[in-house]
Design a protein around this motif. Structure first.
Motif, PDB file in Angstrom:
ATOM      1  N   TYR A   1       0.611  -0.784  -0.220  1.00  0.00           N
ATOM      2  CA  TYR A   1      -0.384   0.146  -0.137  1.00  0.00           C
ATOM      3  C   TYR A   1       0.986   1.656  -0.129  1.00  0.00           C
ATOM      4  CZ  TYR A   1      -4.072   2.943   1.543  1.00  0.00           C
ATOM      5  OH  TYR A   1      -5.026   3.676   1.564  1.00  0.00           O
TER       6      TYR A   1
ATOM      7  N   THR B   1      -7.759   7.140  -3.151  1.00  0.00           N
ATOM      8  CA  THR B   1      -8.369   7.696  -1.720  1.00  0.00           C
ATOM      9  C   THR B   1      -7.715   7.491  -0.352  1.00  0.00           C
ATOM     10  OG1 THR B   1     -10.539   6.144  -1.080  1.00  0.00           O
ATOM     11  CG2 THR B   1     -10.104   7.997  -2.153  1.00  0.00           C
TER      12      THR B   1
ATOM     13  N   PRO C   1      -4.211  11.912   3.277  1.00  0.00           N
ATOM     14  CA  PRO C   1      -2.625  11.209   3.583  1.00  0.00           C
ATOM     15  C   PRO C   1      -2.622  12.565   2.855  1.00  0.00           C
ATOM     16  CG  PRO C   1      -3.144   8.944   3.176  1.00  0.00           C
ATOM     17  CD  PRO C   1      -4.280  10.044   2.508  1.00  0.00           C
TER      18      PRO C   1
ATOM     19  N   ILE D   1     -14.640  11.958   5.612  1.00  0.00           N
ATOM     20  CA  ILE D   1     -14.015  10.839   5.051  1.00  0.00           C
ATOM     21  C   ILE D   1     -15.378   9.611   4.811  1.00  0.00           C
ATOM     22  CG2 ILE D   1     -13.867   8.508   5.330  1.00  0.00           C
ATOM     23  CD1 ILE D   1     -10.596   9.217   6.776  1.00  0.00           C
TER      24      ILE D   1
ATOM     25  N   GLU E   1     -14.737   1.758  -3.250  1.00  0.00           N
ATOM     26  CA  GLU E   1     -13.632   2.426  -4.451  1.00  0.00           C
ATOM     27  C   GLU E   1     -12.897   3.167  -2.897  1.00  0.00           C
ATOM     28  OE1 GLU E   1     -14.525   6.566  -7.552  1.00  0.00           O
ATOM     29  OE2 GLU E   1     -15.740   5.059  -7.394  1.00  0.00           O
ATOM     30  N   PHE E   2     -13.515   3.805  -2.292  1.00  0.00           N
ATOM     31  CA  PHE E   2     -12.786   4.311  -0.890  1.00  0.00           C
ATOM     32  C   PHE E   2     -11.551   3.431  -0.916  1.00  0.00           C
ATOM     33  CE2 PHE E   2     -11.276   6.310   2.820  1.00  0.00           C
ATOM     34  CZ  PHE E   2     -11.707   7.478   2.090  1.00  0.00           C
TER      35      PHE E   2
ATOM     36  N   ASN F   1      -9.288   0.855   2.217  1.00  0.00           N
ATOM     37  CA  ASN F   1      -9.835   0.639   3.381  1.00  0.00           C
ATOM     38  C   ASN F   1      -9.703   1.775   4.315  1.00  0.00           C
ATOM     39  OD1 ASN F   1      -8.990  -0.597   6.527  1.00  0.00           O
ATOM     40  ND2 ASN F   1      -7.983  -1.905   5.963  1.00  0.00           N
TER      41      ASN F   1
ATOM     42  N   VAL G   1      -7.196   2.096   6.967  1.00  0.00           N
ATOM     43  CA  VAL G   1      -5.969   2.254   6.655  1.00  0.00           C
ATOM     44  C   VAL G   1      -5.875   3.614   6.590  1.00  0.00           C
ATOM     45  CG1 VAL G   1      -4.100   1.660   5.012  1.00  0.00           C
ATOM     46  CG2 VAL G   1      -5.679   0.323   6.466  1.00  0.00           C
ATOM     47  N   THR G   2      -6.618   4.083   5.522  1.00  0.00           N
ATOM     48  CA  THR G   2      -6.475   5.796   5.133  1.00  0.00           C
ATOM     49  C   THR G   2      -6.356   6.731   6.080  1.00  0.00           C
ATOM     50  OG1 THR G   2      -8.215   4.831   3.344  1.00  0.00           O
ATOM     51  CG2 THR G   2      -7.967   7.642   3.865  1.00  0.00           C
TER      52      THR G   2
ATOM     53  N   GLU H   1      -5.236   5.879   9.193  1.00  0.00           N
ATOM     54  CA  GLU H   1      -4.511   5.247   9.725  1.00  0.00           C
ATOM     55  C   GLU H   1      -3.316   6.456   9.567  1.00  0.00           C
ATOM     56  OE1 GLU H   1      -3.402   1.559  11.909  1.00  0.00           O
ATOM     57  OE2 GLU H   1      -1.003   2.445  11.275  1.00  0.00           O
ATOM     58  N   VAL H   2      -3.138   6.424   7.901  1.00  0.00           N
ATOM     59  CA  VAL H   2      -2.051   7.097   7.334  1.00  0.00           C
ATOM     60  C   VAL H   2      -2.350   8.287   7.094  1.00  0.00           C
ATOM     61  CG1 VAL H   2      -0.653   7.117   5.025  1.00  0.00           C
ATOM     62  CG2 VAL H   2      -1.581   4.645   5.945  1.00  0.00           C
ATOM     63  N   THR H   3      -2.904   8.495   6.844  1.00  0.00           N
ATOM     64  CA  THR H   3      -3.704  10.402   7.295  1.00  0.00           C
ATOM     65  C   THR H   3      -3.091  10.802   8.357  1.00  0.00           C
ATOM     66  OG1 THR H   3      -5.514   9.857   5.980  1.00  0.00           O
ATOM     67  CG2 THR H   3      -5.139  11.809   6.904  1.00  0.00           C
TER      68      THR H   3
ATOM     69  N   GLY I   1      -0.815  -6.403  11.341  1.00  0.00           N
ATOM     70  CA  GLY I   1      -0.404  -5.614  10.096  1.00  0.00           C
ATOM     71  C   GLY I   1       0.560  -4.286  11.196  1.00  0.00           C
TER      72      GLY I   1
END
Lengths: 122, 891
Positions: free
Chosen positions: A8, A53, A58, B19, B47-48, B50, B53-54, B56-58, B380
Motif C-alpha cells: 500500500y 483515496t 494523507p 471521510i 472504491e474508497f 480501507n 488504513v486511510t 491511520e496513514v493520514t 499489520g
C-alpha cells in the motif's frame, strides 16, 4: 500476509510526487472538498488517472501541514458539512516550482524516448 | 499535554467526518448513475478502499506519531502489569534492591572520589610537591617542601599564588580546661588562595606572617561552635596554645579542611621559630597554589621545576637531587578508592544477576504471548512497533525499579555511612546529588534495555502462520537456548561473588589464628600532651616523661608502663634505611626498617618475647654506647641465618646522637644487644605482605635534646593492667594531669580495639560480600527455579508421551535434573574462570588477602550446586507427577 501495508505504501510513494502537483493544480481554479477533487482529477485526465483515496487524504493533510493549502468547513446542501481546501500563496509558488520541474523531467524523458524529435527541437 | 490529546481527538473526529462525507457523496454519485441504494453504498466503499488504513496513514502526516504510539504502549504496559501483580512485584523488588545498592555505592564513589574540591574553580588549584629519587610515595605520601624552599618559590613565582600549611598539634590551655588540639600553621595567603571567605572576622595579613609579630589565631568552625557556642564576641579574645597567647581574629569557613580532619586552630607559620621550619633538610610544608589568571598548569610546572633546580644548585648540601613538581590538587582520600570501586563492582554484579532474572521472567512471558504477538503482526503491526512495545514495558519496569531504588538509596545512605569502618574521608560530601540521580536513571534505563532486549528480540515477525497454526505448546529452540544462557550467566555471576566472599572469609579466619606478637589483652594505649612548660625546655623533657610513667604506675590496677613512639597496629610510622657496613651505599637504595624508640619497660608491657641478649635498661643513655634491639625478621634479613647479636648496623637517618640542631647523617654504628620477637605492626592480616616488616628499637634515652620536643609529640603511653583496661582511664586522666594540671590525655584505646580495628576493613568487606553473595545465590536459585519451571511446563506433553510409553517418574525427574545440572555445571565452569581473574583483583585491592585457594572453591562450589539443584527439584517433581492421559489430551 503482513505485506499488505507495505504494498500500500509503495503505491502512495510512486504517486506522491505527482499527486501533490495534481492536487495543487486542480485547486488553482477553485477551492474543492476531497471528493470533488478526486472527481475533478479523474475527469480532467479523461478518466485515466484514478486517485486512490488512501493516498488523497494523507496527501491533503500533508500539504496543509506544509502550508501550501488551507482548509475550512463549509455547510452543504447535501447534508453533512464538508471540508473545503483552497490554494495558499505558498502553494501557488510551490505549484510553479513543481510544474517547471515536471516540464524539465518530461522534456528529458521525451528526449530519451525519441531522440529525433529532440534534434528537431534544436 | 492534555491539550495535545484533545486537539488530536478533535482532528480525528474531523477526519472521520471528512471521510464519511466523501463516502456519502460517492454513494450519491453512484446512485445517480442508476444503482440501487445498497449497490451504491458497496460501490462507494469499494472504491474508497480501507477506511481504517486511510485514517491511520493520514494521522501519520500529523506528526508526533511516536509520542502517541509511546503513550499507547505505556497504557498497554500498565494494563498488562496490572494483570500480573505478582510478576511486577518480584521484578520491581529485584530491581529496586539492585539499583538501590548500586546507587548507594555510586554516591560514595561520587562524593569521595569524583567530586572536585569544594572551593571555587577547583581545577585551578594545584599542589607543589618535592621529589627525590627513591622516595617511596606509597609509604611516606607525597614529599612536602622545606619552609625556606617554599618562601623562595613563592617569591619567584609569576604563575602561581602559593600558600603553605604545616600540621601540628599541641595543648590549648586557656580558656577553660586544657585540651589537646590539632592546628594548622599556615601562611597568610591560604584562605585567599582557596578563594573562600572566612565565616567571621578577618584572615591573616602578610605583615603578621613573620617572627616577632603579634600572635594571632583563627579558630576552626566546628571548634568555634563547640567550644565557644558560635559566639561572635570571640573575636579579640585570647587563647593560649603551647604556652603562647594568641588573639583570635577570625573563624574559618564551615567545613574547611584540606586533608584529614578540620583543625581546631590556625596560626601563622611565619611566627613559629621552630628549628625544623628554618632548615632546608626538613620538609614539613604542604604547598597549595592557585594558577593566576591566564596561566596554565604547564607554565606553572615549568616555572616551579626551574625554581627547584635552582634551589638544588644553591643549597647543594640539603637540596641535592630534589626536584619540585606541580600536580592538580586532589582531595586526599588515602586508599579508600580501591575499596569503593571494589564494592561498586560487586553491587553491579548483583544488579546484573537481578537483570538476568527479570529478563528470564519477561522472556517466559513473551514466549507465552507469542500467539498474541503473531496475531498482531498478522493484523499489520510492524516489527519495530512490537520491539518498541516490548522495550517500553521493560523500560517502564526499569525506571519504576530505579525510582524505588533511588528512594531506598536516599534512605539507606546515612545508615550505610555510619556502618563504614573507621573514618570515610569526605563523608560529608556523600549525598544524593544530580550526578547520582543521573547515574541512577542511566542504570535504570540501561538495565531496562538489558532485560528488555531478549524478549524484544523474540518478537515474532517470521513464521507467523506457523505460530498461529501450531498453538502455544511448541517452542522455538532459540528461546530454550536463551533461557539456558540466563541460567548459566546467573550461576557464573553468583560464583564470582561467592568466591570473593569465600576468599575474604578465609583471610579473616586465618588472621584470627595469627599471633600478633604481643599480648593484646589488658593493654591500654593512650597519648599525653606533656606540660607546655616542660616541652619548652628540652632538658626537662626526659624527666617529664619519667614523671608521666611514674604517675601512671601509681594508679591502682596498673602493672607496668612504657613510653613509645610507634604502637603496633599502625599507630605512628617511622621507616628508615639501614646498612650492615660502615661503607654506606646510596641512601635511597638502603633496605628499610621500622624504627621505634621506647623506654626500658617496653618489652615487659607489651609481652614481646626476648629471644637473645637483653633489652635496653636505664644504663643506656646519652653518651653511652649506641644500642639497638632488632626483631627476628631484621636479624634474618640483615645477617641471613648468622648470629645478629653483637653486630652493628649503620643507620644514617637516625637522629639520635648529634648534639646539633642540623639534620646531618649519623655515621656512628649501632650495636645490636638483643633480638626480640616480631610484632604484627601492620595489622593481623596485612603484616605478612607489608613492604617493610623488619623492626628495630632504640632507647628513648638516647634521643638527642634537639629532637625531644618533636618526639614528644609522637610518643604514646602503653599501660599493662591487671584489671579491665578501660577502668583505669579515669584515675589515669586525673593522675597524669601533673603538678601544674596542664597535661591532657587523648586518643585512649585498648590494644584489643586496635587489633580488632586492623581487620575492620576485611570484616566489613566480608559482611558486604557475604550479603551480596547470599543475594546473588537467592536470585540465581529463583532464576533457575523460574526457568526450569517454565521449560518443564513447555515439555509436559513430551513428558506425558514418555510416561505413556513407560518411563518411570524417577526417570522423568532425572530427565529434568539432568538438564538443569548441565546448565549449572556450565555456569560453574565459566564462573570459576571469571572468579580466578577477579580473585587477583581482590588480592591487589585489599590488603592482607590470602591468595585464592582450592579450598575456597571446594567449599563454595558444591554449596552453590546443591542450592541450585534444590531449586530445580520442585519443577522436576512436578514433571514426574504428570498424569500421562491428562498431558496428552492437552495436546
Amino acid at each position: 500476509m503482513p505485506k499488505h501495508k507495505e504494498r500500500y505504501q509503495n503505491r502512495t510513494e510512486i504517486l506522491q510526487g505527482t499527486l501533490d502537483m495534481l492536487i495543487l493544480q486542480t485547486l488553482q481554479w477553485a477551492p474543492r472538498h476531497g471528493y470533488a477533487l478526486s472527481k475533478a482529477i479523474r475527469t480532467n485526465s479523461g478518466e485515466i488517472l484514478k486517485v486512490d483515496t488512501g493516498s488523497l487524504y494523507p496527501a491533503l493533510h500533508r500539504l496543509e501541514r506544509k502550508g501550501w493549502i488551507a482548509s475550512e468547513w463549509k455547510s452543504s446542501d447535501v447534508g453533512p458539512r464538508l471540508r473545503v481546501y483552497r490554494l495558499t500563496q505558498g502553494g501557488r509558488r510551490q505549484l510553479m516550482t513543481e510544474r517547471s520541474r515536471w516540464e524539465r523531467l518530461t522534456a528529458a524523458i521525451a528526449g530519451i524516448l525519441d531522440p529525433a524529435e529532440k534534434e528537431n527541437v534544436r | 499535554m492534555k491539550w495535545a490529546f484533545w486537539r488530536r481527538e478533535q482532528r480525528n473526529e474531523e477526519l472521520q467526518e471528512e471521510i464519511q462525507a466523501h463516502l456519502l457523496l460517492a454513494e450519491r454519485g453512484a446512485k445517480e448513475s442508476g444503482l440501487t441504494e445498497k449497490q451504491a453504498r458497496h460501490a462507494a466503499r469499494r472504491e474508497f478502499g480501507n477506511v481504517g488504513v486511510t485514517e491511520e496513514v493520514t494521522r501519520d502526516t500529523w506528526g508526533w506519531r511516536w509520542l502517541f504510539d509511546f503513550l499507547q504502549d505505556l497504557c498497554y504496559a500498565l494494563r498488562s502489569f496490572g494483570q500480573r501483580p505478582g510478576f511486577v512485584a518480584v521484578a520491581l523488588l529485584t530491581l529496586a534492591l539492585g539499583i538501590g545498592a548500586t546507587t548507594v555505592m555510586f554516591s560514595l564513589v561520587n562524593g569521595v572520589l569524583l567530586k572536585p574540591l569544594p572551593y571555587p574553580d577547583p581545577n585551578r588549584l594545584v599542589a607543589v610537591n618535592g621529589h627525590t629519587d627513591g622516595w617511596n610515595t606509597k609509604v611516606n605520601g607525597e614529599q612536602k617542601l622545606a619552609y625556606l624552599d617554599f618562601l623562595d618559590c613563592q617569591r619567584e613565582s609569576h604563575s602561581l599564588d602559593m600558600a603553605a600549611l604545616v600540621y601540628n598539634s599541641g595543648t590549648l590551655s586557656a580558656p577553660e580546661l586544657p585540651q589537646y588540639v590539632d592546628y594548622y600553621e599556615i601562611s597568610s595567603e591560604l584562605f585567599s588562595v582557596a578563594h573562600v571567605p572566612l565565616a567571621l572576622g578577618r584572615a591573616f595579613s602578610a605583615e603578621e606572617d613573620r617572627i616577632g609579630a603579634a600572635p594571632v589565631a583563627i579558630l576552626g568552625y566546628s571548634f568555634w561552635q563547640h567550644r565557644f557556642d558560635g559566639r561572635s564576641d570571640v573575636l579579640g579574645s585570647s587563647i593560649v596554645l603551647e604556652q603562647k597567647q594568641y588573639t583570635v581574629v577570625g573563624v574559618a569557613p564551615e567545613g574547611f579542611r584540606l586533608s584529614g580532619d578540620e583543625p581546631e586552630v590556625y596560626t601563622l607559620v611565619g611566627q613559629d621559630p621552630a628549628g625544623y621550619l628554618h632548615n632546608r633538610a626538613a620538609q614539613p610544608v604542604h604547598v597549595v597554589g592557585r594558577l593566576r589568571p591566564g596561566t596554565t598548569v604547564v607554565q606553572a610546572q615549568a616555572e616551579v621545576a626551574l625554581a627547584g633546580s635552582r634551589l638544588a644548585q644553591a643549597y647543594a648540601d640539603t637540596n641535592k637531587g630534589r626536584s619540585l613538581q606541580v600536580r592538580p590538587l586532589r582531595p586526599d582520600v588515602g586508599d579508600t578508592g580501591s575499596t569503593l570501586w571494589l564494592l561498586l563492582g560487586a553491587v553491579t554484579l548483583v544488579l546484573l544477576i537481578g537483570c538476568v532474572n527479570v529478563a528470564s521472567l519477561l522472556l517466559a512471558r513473551a514466549v507465552s504471548r507469542e500467539r498474541e504477538l503473531a496475531m498482531r503482526v498478522a493484523l499489520g503491526a510492524s516489527q519495530g512497533r512490537l520491539v518498541r512495545q516490548c522495550l517500553t514495558e521493560s523500560g517502564l519496569l526499569g525506571l519504576a525499579g530505579g525510582l524505588l531504588g533511588v528512594m531506598l538509596a536516599s534512605v539507606g545512605l546515612e545508615p550505610f555511612l555510619k556502618f563504614w569502618p573507621g573514618e570515610l574521608p569526605r563523608a560529608a560530601e556523600v549525598q544524593v546529588d544530580w550526578r547520582v540521580l543521573l547515574f541512577a536513571v542511566g542504570v535504570s534505563v540501561l538495565s531496562g534495555l538489558l532485560f528488555g532486549l531478549a524478549p524484544a528480540w523474540r518478537a515474532p515477525v517470521r513464521e507467523v502462520e506457523q505460530i498461529l497454526r501450531a498453538g502455544a505448546r511448541t517452542m522455538a529452540g532459540s528461546s530454550r537456548r536463551l533461557h539456558s544462557a540466563f541460567v548459566i550467566s546467573e550461576i557464573a555471576l553468583a560464583i564470582v561473588l561467592l568466591i570473593a566472599a569465600g576468599m575474604l572469609g578465609r583471610t579473616l579466619l586465618h588472621a584470627s589464628t595469627l599471633d600478633p606478637g604481643l599480648d593484646i589483652r589488658n593493654l591500654l594505649v593512650l597519648r599525653v600532651g606533656l606540660s607546655p612548660t616542660t616541652l619548652a625546655d628540652p632538658a626537662r623533657i626526659p624527666a617529664g616523661w619519667q614523671d608521666v610513667i611514674d604517675r601512671a604506675r601509681r594508679v591502682p590496677g596498673v602493672e607496668s608502663v612504657t613510653a613509645v613512639d610507634i604502637v603496633p597496629m599502625r599507630e605512628g610510622n617511622n621507616q628508615i634505611g639501614y646498612s650492615t657496613s660502615a661503607d654506606i651505599p646510596q641512601k635511597e637504595k638502603l633496605p628499610m626498617v621500622l624504627a621505634s624508640s621506647a623506654t626500658p619497660d617496653y618489652l615487659k608491657v607489651m609481652s614481646i618475647p626476648l629471644l637473645e641478649g637483653r633489652f635496653f635498661d636505664d644504663h643506656d643513655r646519652l653518651g653511652s654506647e649506641l644500642v639497638i634491639i632488632v626483631d627476628d625478621v631484621l636479624a634474618k634479613s640483615a645477617f641471613g641465618g648468622n648470629e645478629a647479636l653483637g653486630k652493628s648496623l649503620w643507620i644514617p637517618d637516625m637522629p639520635c646522637v648529634q648534639l646539633t640542631d642540623a639534620f646531618v647523617d649519623c655515621s656512628a654504628p649501632y650495636k645490636i644487644i638483643g633480638v626480640v620477637g616480631h610484632v604484627r605492626y601492620w595489622g593481623l592480616a596485612s603484616d605478612d605482605q607489608a613492604q617493610v616488616r623488619a623492626q628495630l628499637y632504640y632507647p628513648f634515652a638516647q634521643v638527642a635534646p634537639p629532637f625531644l620536643r618533636r618526639w614528644s609529640q609522637l610518643m604514646s603511653i602503653a599501660v599493662r593492667t591487671s584489671v579491665p583496661p578501660l577502668s583505669v582511664v579515669a584515675p589515669l586522666r586525673q593522675e597524669l594531669r601533673g603538678a601544674a594540671s596542664d597535661q591532657v590525655l587523648y586518643q585512649v584505646r585498648t590494644m584489643e580495639q586496635l587489633a580488632h580495628n586492623s581487620l575492620e576493613l576485611q570484616r566489613f568487606l566480608l559482611l558486604l560480600f557475604g550479603i551480596f553473595a547470599a543475594l546473588a545465590l537467592v536470585l540465581a536459585c529463583i532464576g533457575i527455579y523460574g526457568v526450569l519451571a517454565y521449560l518443564t511446563g513447555q515439555r509436559i506433553p513430551e513428558v506425558g508421551l514418555r510416561m505413556a510409553l513407560g518411563a518411570s517418574p524417577a526417570e522423568v525427574m532425572w530427565l529434568v535434573l539432568r538438564q538443569s545440572l548441565g546448565l549449572i555445571l556450565l555456569g560453574v565452569g565459566i564462573g570459576t574462570a571469571v572468579a580466578l581473574a577477579t580473585g587477583r583483583v581482590l588480592e591487589r585491592l585489599v590488603e592482607g588477602m590470602l591468595p585464592i585457594s582450592l579450598s575456597t572453591f571446594a567449599i563454595t562450589i558444591p554449596f552453590l550446586v546443591l542450592a541450585a539443584m534444590l531449586a530445580s527439584l520442585l519443577p522436576a517433581r512436578r514433571a514426574s507427577q504428570v498424569d500421562p492421559m491428562h498431558a496428552l489430551r492437552q495436546e
